[in-house]
Design a protein around this motif. Sequence first.
Motif: not given
Length: 394
Positions: A127-132, A135
């Motif tokens: 999970q990328p760090a930018t995911r809410t 998401e």
Amino acid sequence: MTQSAATPLPTPKERRRLREAKSLTQAQIATKVGVTRETIRSWESGRTAPRGRKREAYAKLLTDLTGRPPARDRNRDQNSARQPEPVAAGAIQVEPVAHIAPAAPGERATWPEHATTAPEHAAGPEQPATRTPVEAFDALYTHAAPLLVRQTYLLTGRRTLAREAVERAFQQAWERWPEVAVDPDPAGWVRAAAYEYAVSPWHRLRPAHRQPEAPPADADDRKLLDVLLSLPPAHRRALLLYDGVGLDLPETAAETEASTPAAANRILNARDAVAERLPELAVPEQLHRRLAELAGAEKLDAPKSALVRSVGEKRTRFWTRTAIAVTTLIVGATALTVRVAPTHYEPVPAPGAPISGVPPLTGPERLTAQDLELRRQLRAELSGGPERLTPAAE
């Protein structure tokens, strides 16, 4: 909301390994920390996490067991979290483990269609760090839900209950998402919650579960499912996790909240029961293959993640409002009681006592026949007499 970084803790699996390396029981650890044995079991399985002073005492105890500061389980690097943990030299050896040989790596991770590229018990897609949070939850749901429904069906033999258990597990995960998001194995967290709900004995009281569901179409699948459902729930769950999902023995024991010898004995007893009725499945590799085929034969689709989140949020709001209403009712009843309650003590009057020497109170006696005749004559004569009396002189 994340845990405080002042008191880092190892992973749940590492906590269990450290305790077993020193040949300590959960009851002994609970006595030293000042909690119950069930609390230690929950901490080692990852279902709950210690907080406050109990967390500090537990972290200090683990530090004393390992002889070095515990690694931070919340902030460790993703790649290092995937590396196998070293086994301490003093770790206990379980005798039944030697009789449980894992299958080949290529066969162990083979599950029915909709299986992901990684094993189901992995932590899920990166999970990328930018995911809410939404998401990230949807990614976990897409990754684990379809396969988890089929696994739960093998555990219960009921399609409706399998879907319901998975939905409830993901709804619980969404309610506690800050905790699940940082868990080393989010899919395992959801799987444990789904299995706990699925094997709950309270389902027997539901009218909808008193009627049997349609069995699988294939005769061999029906036989295998009947054998699985004839096993005790604890044995069935251990067999499914080890020979179906592909967890190793310590992970199976931790997820079922049992000791490693107990989990090993459950697996061996379940294998013997299956092999007694289905001799062709005496080989673990064949049993794993047949479990995968049985799960893949059922077309069980999980609902959309947005629906699961919305239903969970509605249920949470409903119970929150219900709790507020009940609390308000209790407070109102208490206030009314305080308002109308007497402010001083009023003694109860003493009960009356009979007094001797006083005749009892009696009423008029009943008229006799003579009295009634006299009353009739008087009434008749007075009504027939002169209307007015006049004085007369003599």
